[in-house]
Design a protein around this motif. Sequence first.
Motif, short mmCIF file in Angstrom:
data_model
loop_
_atom_site.label_atom_id
_atom_site.label_comp_id
_atom_site.label_asym_id
_atom_site.label_seq_id
_atom_site.Cartn_x
_atom_site.Cartn_y
_atom_site.Cartn_z
N GLN A 104 0.86 -1.18 0.00
CA GLN A 104 0.00 0.00 0.00
C GLN A 104 0.89 1.23 0.00
OE1 GLN A 104 -2.38 -0.50 3.52
NE2 GLN A 104 -3.55 -2.22 2.66
N ASN A 105 0.79 2.01 -1.08
CA ASN A 105 1.65 3.19 -1.22
C ASN A 105 3.14 2.81 -1.13
OD1 ASN A 105 -0.62 4.93 -1.38
ND2 ASN A 105 -0.78 4.92 0.86
N GLY A 106 3.47 1.69 -1.76
CA GLY A 106 4.87 1.27 -1.83
C GLY A 106 5.39 0.55 -0.60
N ALA A 107 4.52 0.26 0.38
CA ALA A 107 4.98 -0.42 1.60
C ALA A 107 3.96 -1.47 2.03
CB ALA A 107 5.19 0.60 2.72
N TYR A 108 4.45 -2.52 2.70
CA TYR A 108 3.56 -3.55 3.19
C TYR A 108 2.92 -3.11 4.52
CZ TYR A 108 5.48 -6.74 -0.30
OH TYR A 108 5.84 -7.33 -1.48
N PRO A 109 1.71 -3.56 4.83
CA PRO A 109 1.00 -3.14 6.05
C PRO A 109 1.55 -3.81 7.31
CG PRO A 109 -0.33 -4.73 4.84
CD PRO A 109 0.88 -4.46 3.98
N ILE A 110 2.55 -3.21 7.90
CA ILE A 110 3.22 -3.79 9.07
C ILE A 110 2.26 -3.94 10.24
CG2 ILE A 110 5.16 -3.58 10.66
CD1 ILE A 110 5.88 -4.06 7.70
N GLU A 111 1.43 -2.93 10.49
CA GLU A 111 0.51 -2.97 11.62
C GLU A 111 -0.48 -4.12 11.47
OE1 GLU A 111 0.69 -1.22 14.43
OE2 GLU A 111 2.56 -0.45 13.57
N ARG A 112 -0.88 -4.39 10.24
CA ARG A 112 -1.81 -5.50 10.00
C ARG A 112 -1.15 -6.84 10.34
NH1 ARG A 112 -5.91 -6.61 6.17
NH2 ARG A 112 -7.14 -8.29 7.10
N MET A 113 0.15 -6.94 10.09
CA MET A 113 0.87 -8.18 10.39
C MET A 113 0.85 -8.50 11.87
SD MET A 113 4.24 -7.85 7.96
CE MET A 113 4.10 -7.35 6.24
N LYS A 114 0.84 -7.48 12.70
CA LYS A 114 0.87 -7.67 14.15
C LYS A 114 -0.39 -8.36 14.66
CE LYS A 114 3.87 -3.64 14.92
NZ LYS A 114 3.99 -2.31 15.55
N GLU A 115 -1.46 -8.31 13.88
CA GLU A 115 -2.72 -8.92 14.27
C GLU A 115 -2.76 -10.41 13.94
OE1 GLU A 115 -5.60 -6.77 12.08
OE2 GLU A 115 -5.09 -4.81 12.95
#
Length: 340
Positions: A104-115
């Motif tokens: 998303q906008n050139g970056a992976y969703p790190i916060e989503r991974m924490k879930e």
Amino acid sequence: MATLKEIAEKVGVSVATVSRVLNYDTTLSVSDETRKRIFEVAQELNYKTLRERSQQARESFRLGLIHWYSERQEIDDPYYMAIRLGVEKECFERGIQLVKLFKQNGAYPIERMKELDGIIAVGKFGPKEVSDFARGAKQIVFVDCSPDERQFDSVVIDLRQATITVLDYLLQLGHTKIGYIGGREYVDGETPIRDERETAFYEYLYVKGMYDSRDVWIGAFTAEDGYRLMKEAIAKGDLPTAFFIASDSMAIGALRALHEAGIAVPQDVAIVGFNDLPTAAFLHPPLSTVKVYTEFMGETAVELLIERLTTKRTICKKVIVPTELVVRASSEIDKKGSGQ
């Protein structure tokens, strides 16, 4: 929940004996009475085997799938799609929820991974991306790359050995001028990765005094580039009598270029591809290729992640899935002078 040691102490046998009995090891020489007693004590103490614990735990797991290829790129090079399908199939059969994570906008969703309980990262990733994943994910399994085998589990194939197998085979057929058509991939959007097949091709032939850089063409892993690069090779002249092509998609394009130029395969030029796509056996002529068990790689990644989450294993595993050379008519000529 009871431990193996507690069961062993109560029955009066070793921990190893308890473990082998509870895991149904038929090679263990132990009396039926002892075997029965071990199961009775295990049930009494509410002990659960690794398989039982895994069955219970996996129902509640939520895993993430990171795929470095876009859907469009998957169509052009189905290799990673097959791995993804293996991951999805294994999760479906195990009843595991799988969440797909996209840039998303050139970056992976790190916060989503924490879930999530863990992620499976399919493709090639650079140091920055690996570092980002490690910040967000509880556990990670990499498929098709192994950025740090001391920290992460991974599932890979031995590209070097696969290349050596192909070159051994072509030399046994009598070829002394062998060409290579391969692709280049990039991490972090711009850093090129040197393909191990290309490296092994160079080292193998260089040692034998047979390497010629003019017989190497590099582009993208697509049929279009396979076609373009083979046309360049034909236009150059002094065409190698055999080609190792680093993907079946590229080989399909290369075969078309050879057909258009009136160059017979395998009579004039032998071709060996890589991946063994479902269409490889139905080309004209059928394509010799290196079979990669891509779906199995995806399935294995899921198994590794579930095992790690279930057993709390701390030592990393690197699984190397073997490949197989599949010989078809694009590389050999029968006694009548036609492809086999």
